[in-house]
Design an enzyme around this catalytic site. Structure first.
Site, PDB file in Angstrom:
ATOM      1  CB  SER A  53     -12.400  -3.937   8.246  1.00 18.15           C
ATOM      2  OG  SER A  53     -11.631  -4.018   7.064  1.00 18.15           O
ATOM      3  CE  LYS A  59       5.230   3.084  -9.883  1.00 17.25           C
ATOM      4  NZ  LYS A  59       5.757   2.780  -8.536  1.00 17.25           N
TER       5      LYS A  59
END
Length: 348
Positions: A175, A227
């Site tokens: 990763s 948001k």
């Protein structure tokens, strides 16, 4: 039994007293420090050629006879003298290459980047473009995107300075760890090292139904449509889930773009599925260039170059040392418990 109980109570009281005293010392020390600035760090430099030679001499001292040691020392002295004379009189001799060895042991936050950036800054003040090299021993299962993105950017500074970058992976570079590893000019891995996991994952627990069941309301107020998407306490909508998934896909595309820019030979359709490969498999897929442990690499490098290990350290204060001591005790206790439980599975 009563005696054992009394003894146990005595031990518990004694340990409690010791802990209280230590905590008091820590509190006094912390108060005494006030608002002093950050602790100073320093760069530790180790000449690995000398380190290898010292180990070799230590073995020779036990294995070789006195006559053999004397002959070996005489031959080494003669060889060193010849090298010095040749270097002095040869105008066309090549500049001896220096190799700087760094270490990165990554956690989920990529905390080691704070030291890595200092080490890279230090070596760039002296390293000669096109001559010297850098080798990074990398171990990391990955973590947060912004942390490993910064770590990869630090490695890009090395390549931007026209220094060859080799990365060695002994155990795992997955990763975010592989995000760093792919920056290398040459990527080397041990046969059973774990590499890949080119993907993005996120988990968000949600206890909204539990709160609703107990008549607890949670208001999530935002300015800006996206948001906040998924939340822990509020009610998650399908629209919020879709936006969250889009953000993950966008991050995945950025990850794939970085990997493919440094390793264009990779078939990203196969490599970027989030799967992992072991070293031997990774060579076949083009994720790794060759198989070798970092120890082998360093020993070979020392035969032809001057090799230096760089390590940036920060001096710990008393408070940090005491905290580290307690953490080490707890960690050791859990390790022993885990070893006992593991051994009990096979020895009954």
């Amino acid at each position: 039994m009563e005696l054992l109980a009394e003894y146990g109570l005595f031990v518990a009281k004694s340990l409690t007293l010791v802990v209280l005293i230590v905590l008091a010392i820590v509190a006094v020390f912390a108060a005494g420090r006030g608002n002093k600035g950050p602790e100073d760090g320093r760069l530790e430099v180790r000449h690995l050629n000398d380190w290898l030679e010292d180990m070799q001499q230590a073995i020779k001292g036990h294995v070789l006879s006195k006559a053999e040691l004397k002959a070996e020392a005489k031959a080494r002295k003669k060889e060193d003298k010849a090298k010095a004379k040749a270097a002095k009189h040869s105008e066309d001799s090549e500049v001896e290459k220096r190799i700087y060895v760094l270490d990165f042991n990554g956690d989920i936050k990529a905390s080691a980047v704070e030291h890595l950036r200092e080490e890279i800054t230090a070596l760039l003040t002296l390293a000669r473009p096109g001559v010297d090299e850098v080798m990074l021993r990398l171990e990391s299962p990955g973590g947060v995107v912004h942390g490993y993105g910064l770590a990869a950017s630090q490695l890009e500074r090395i390549r931007a300075a026209s220094l060859k970058l080799t990365i060695c992976v002994d155990k795992v570079a997955a990763s975010g760890g592989y995000m760093m590893a792919c920056i290398a000019d040459e990527l080397v891995a041990a046969p059973f090292a774990v590499l890949g996991s080119i993907g993005v994952v996120a988990q968000v627990p949600n206890i909204h139904r539990l709160l609703k069941k107990n008549d607890v309301d949670v208001d999530v107020l935002t300015a800006g449509e996206y948001k906040r998407t998924l939340t822990v306490l509020g009610e998650n909508t399908d629209k919020a889930r879709e936006k969250f998934k889009q953000d993950l896909e966008q991050t995945h595309e950025l990850f794939k773009g970085l990997v493919s820019s440094y390793r264009p030979q990779l078939d990203m359709a196969k490599a970027a599925t989030g799967e992992i490969w072991y070293g031997k498999q990774a060579v076949e897929t083009g994720m790794v260039d060759s198989l070798m442990t970092s120890d082998q690499w360093v020993m070979q490098a020392c035969k032809a170059s001057e090799v230096y290990s760089l390590r940036y350290t920060v001096r710990k204060g008393l408070q940090a040392k005491i905290g580290g001591m307690f953490a080490a005790v707890w960690e050791q206790g859990f390790d022993k418990l885990g070893q006992w439980l593991e051994s009990s599975r096979f020895h009954r």
